[in-house]
Design a protein around this motif. Structure first.
Motif, PDB file in Angstrom:
ATOM      1  N   ASN A   1      61.150 -48.678 156.905  1.00 14.48           N
ATOM      2  CA  ASN A   1      61.484 -47.161 156.763  1.00 14.48           C
ATOM      3  C   ASN A   1      63.078 -47.018 157.110  1.00 14.48           C
ATOM      4  OD1 ASN A   1      59.477 -45.665 155.963  1.00 14.48           O
ATOM      5  ND2 ASN A   1      58.622 -45.295 157.971  1.00 14.48           N
ATOM      6  N   THR A   2      63.896 -47.650 157.715  1.00 14.17           N
ATOM      7  CA  THR A   2      65.227 -47.529 157.899  1.00 14.17           C
ATOM      8  C   THR A   2      65.897 -48.212 156.947  1.00 14.17           C
ATOM      9  OG1 THR A   2      65.434 -49.422 159.520  1.00 14.17           O
ATOM     10  CG2 THR A   2      64.414 -47.793 160.616  1.00 14.17           C
ATOM     11  N   LYS A   3      65.417 -48.663 155.802  1.00 12.55           N
ATOM     12  CA  LYS A   3      66.256 -49.645 154.883  1.00 12.55           C
ATOM     13  C   LYS A   3      65.910 -49.004 153.494  1.00 12.55           C
ATOM     14  CE  LYS A   3      66.978 -52.977 157.897  1.00 12.55           C
ATOM     15  NZ  LYS A   3      67.854 -53.023 158.892  1.00 12.55           N
ATOM     16  N   PRO A   4      66.937 -47.952 153.026  1.00  8.82           N
ATOM     17  CA  PRO A   4      66.628 -47.253 151.935  1.00  8.82           C
ATOM     18  C   PRO A   4      66.371 -48.133 150.776  1.00  8.82           C
ATOM     19  CG  PRO A   4      68.757 -46.620 152.834  1.00  8.82           C
ATOM     20  CD  PRO A   4      68.101 -47.722 153.866  1.00  8.82           C
ATOM     21  N   PHE A   5      66.848 -49.371 150.781  1.00  8.42           N
ATOM     22  CA  PHE A   5      66.798 -50.343 149.726  1.00  8.42           C
ATOM     23  C   PHE A   5      65.795 -50.944 149.561  1.00  8.42           C
ATOM     24  CE2 PHE A   5      69.124 -52.439 153.142  1.00  8.42           C
ATOM     25  CZ  PHE A   5      68.160 -53.668 153.349  1.00  8.42           C
ATOM     26  N   VAL A   6      64.686 -50.902 150.646  1.00 13.56           N
ATOM     27  CA  VAL A   6      63.547 -51.469 150.670  1.00 13.56           C
ATOM     28  C   VAL A   6      62.445 -50.728 149.709  1.00 13.56           C
ATOM     29  CG1 VAL A   6      61.440 -52.199 151.987  1.00 13.56           C
ATOM     30  CG2 VAL A   6      63.635 -52.736 152.916  1.00 13.56           C
TER      31      VAL A   6
END
Ligand code: GCB
Length: 635
Positions: free
Chosen positions: A576-581
């Motif tokens: 959730n903290t990684k927009p590219f995931v």
């Protein structure tokens, strides 16, 4: 002495006859499976599912003994279904077997029709006879194959259909086993994959008829839209001497849109405009009915009906876009696996699985580690579930006998052709996956993704192999994304050929056991590192932990439901903290059967968030809370 002479005579005969038979068996063509058998006003089909005759052939004497003219000592078996758990004491048997059934072919099919036999899936290798005559052969399970049998049909009498199936695990097969590899004595049966090598006729066997003089051979629908207007592009291939046809698209209210097909040679292309289009998406899986006809509108020579959804899928920068809008995959890796059925089609289980996916708020799954039954894709189209569609290329390595590697490549290419031919018209399929976890020889020392452990030559072979498969599937279908799933500790630069990065990670399970803090740090760190190197969106296609249903303990105790729940929660929080995931798919949807191995208590992989009979573990309730009730972040 006499006995020896007899044995060598039998062997010689065996060799000669095998050579003669080999010449008579044609390979199935991927073209013949493009259109699923259909019952309509013109085409007919007959489902041969039921109880068949069956015989094991451990000594492989069936061909010489001409078992295709009748099995000497048959017993009953259900088709579809794996043989392993239907028969007494044959769970681990993977050798030669024979299936036989008899059927009339309806007399009404006789005039003007071509008759085909289609086998939904034979794991792993099959040879087929009709009325004792060889028809064809096929290698590779989980994908259909078909042969024309028109000139071999007996009218007004029963026809004997005989299928020899075997599932020997060999290094030149995909999947198979690793010759003398580290795993060689660590599991039984010795598969190079972590699911039980269920064998046999796993899907329906059909007879079907199509018009002989001229018929539709293939339909490829692709869709786009601009503003409120959708476009359905149809490419139609036919056989025979007819120059015109049409495509009619109908919406749910019966509104019809039409385009003419004018054939140049055996191919025609047409566009149908769809004003006020309803786009297909998980929130609104709107399907249009498409009819393709050959010949005049009043008396078509052939006709085929299918459904399609208008949608686009693409990667832009770090984003995954469905219909131009960012989408995040919430879902699972799954298996076709159920007690007794083995890998055989179990439609009540399939429907239950869709119910449960909806219940936890999932929008996607991967057909790990092989294509599923056609009915699964039809259901996903209807229910708005997105699919990563994977060929059965699991357990690939690039450091052993070059002949085996070459053979594996040929097989993977064949599977891709068959897969795209079969599944290309399903809106639910957004991505082709050409392999799961192809691995370097020295896998393992490189947990943070830094050091590349493959030798130079191995690297070259692997990159060529994987790069060519990605290129092949993109050529077969440029409208979808293509990927392979990267193994934990594998070389990051192999992934460069993929449109989107898909990886399996098990920090906190296979490494950093019980140590959540380190596991979380490694997982988050590696996501950033991969993104910095590859600059593409990432979908984590596997993560999870085994949990014995009913085992409760503190959260830091492996195999408890608490440990599994905590780990899944932690991974989702990090993602959730990684927009590219752009996707998190839990391994696995349900517990499933594996070979026997020290790490597989009860010969099961227990990473399911549901048990094998689909009861929720604590982790399933967690997902429902996150994905349905709280809609926490994107997960
Ligand atoms: C993986 C494999 C999957 C296994 C899983 C596991 O990476 O892709 O087939 O079942 O790990 O549970 O070990």
């Amino acid at each position: 002495m006499r006995k020896m002479l007899f044995v060598s005579l039998v062997c010689a005969l065996n060799i000669i006859t095998n050579v003669a038979y080999a010449a008579d068996f044609t390979d199935a063509s991927p073209m013949d499976i493009a259109l699923y058998p259909q019952q309509n006003a013109i085409r007919n089909r007959l489902d041969l599912s039921g109880i068949w005759s069956f015989q094991l052939d451990p000594k492989e004497e069936g061909e010489v003994g001409e078992w295709f003219n009748g099995l000497p000592q048959p017993q009953s078996i259900a088709v579809p279904g794996s043989w392993n758990d239907q028969l007494d004491q044959q769970h681990n048997y993977l050798g030669c077997t024979w299936y036989e059934t008899e059927t009339f072919v309806p007399t009404a099919w006789r005039d003007g029709n071509e008759i085909f036999l289609r086998i939904g899936s034979a794991v792993y290798f099959a040879k087929v006879w009709i009325n004792g005559q060889p028809v064809g052969k096929h290698e590779g399970g989980h994908l259909p194959f078909a042969f024309t049998i028109t000139d071999k049909v007996k009218w007004g009498a029963k026809n004997r259909i005989t299928i020899m199936v075997e599932n020997k695990l060999r290094p030149d097969r995909v999947p198979g086993n690793v010759a003398g590899g580290a795993l060689a004595s660590q599991n039984y049966p010795n598969a190079n994959y972590d699911f039980f090598p269920y064998s046999g006729l796993h899907r329906a066997v059909w007879l079907y008829s199509v018009p002989k003089a001229a018929r539709i051979n293939d339909i490829t629908l692709t869709t786009t839209f601009s503003g409120t207007v959708g476009k359905i592009h149809a490419k139609v291939q036919k056989v025979g001497n007819v120059s015109a046809g049409r495509i009619v698209v109908a919406d749910r209210d019966g509104r019809k849109m039409e385009a003419q097909l004018r054939f140049k040679g055996q191919e025609a292309e047409a566009d149908v405009q769809v004003p006020d289009v309803n786009l297909w998406s998980p929130e609104s899986p709107y399907l249009y009915n498409v009819t393709v006809e050959l010949g005049g509108a009043n008396r078509p020579i052939d006709s085929y009906q299918l459904q399609t959804g208008v949608r686009t899928i693409e990667v832009q920068g770090d984003d995954l876009l469905l219909n131009g809008k960012s989408i995040t995959l919430r879902g699972f890796g799954k298996h076709e696996d159920f007690p007794i059925f083995g890998r055989g089609v179990a439609q009540p289980v399939m429907i239950r699985d869709f119910e449960l996916m909806k219940w936890v708020g999932a929008n996607s799954f991967r057909t790990s580690h092989y294509p599923y039954d056609e009915s699964v894709y039809e259901e996903a189209d209807k229910q708005g579930i997105l699919i990563i569609d994977e060929i059965p290329s699991v357990g690939l390595v690039f450091y052993d006998d070059p002949k085996d590697i070459d053979r594996r490549k040929v097989l993977c290419s064949q599977y891709l052709q068959e897969l795209v031919s079969r599944d290309k018209n399903h809106p639910s399929v957004i991505m082709w996956c050409v392999a799961n976890e192809p691995s370097p020889k020295n896998l393992g020392s490189n947990v943070m993704g830094g050091k590349n452990d493959a030798a130079e030559e191995e690297n070259r072979i692997a990159k060529k192999f994987l790069g060519e498969l990605i290129a092949e599937v993109k050529q077969l279908d440029p409208t979808r994304l293509a990927t392979f799933v990267g193994v934990m500790g594998g070389p990051a630069d192999w992934l460069d050929v993929c449109d989107i990065i898909t990886i399996n990670r098990y920090y906190g399970w296979y490494t950093n056991i019980g140590n959540f803090a380190t596991a979380e740090r490694y997982f988050g760190g590696e996501l950033d590192k991969l993104h910095n190197e590859l600059h593409k969106p990432i979908v984590v296609t596997e993560f999870g932990a085994d949990a014995i249903a009913g085992q409760h303990a503190n959260e830091d105790e492996m195999f408890s439901e608490e440990y599994q729940q905590k780990m899944i929660n932690a991974y989702l929080d990090i993602a959730n903290t990684k927009p590219f995931v752009k996707g998190m798919m839990i391994w696995a949807f349900a517990d499933f059967r594996t070979s026997q191995a020290l790490m597989r208590v009860r010969s099961m992989n227990l990473k399911g968030v549901f048990t094998q009979d689909r009861r929720p573990k604590m982790a399933a309730w967690l997902l429902r809370k996150r994905w349905v009730e709280e809609k926490k972040g994107v997960y």
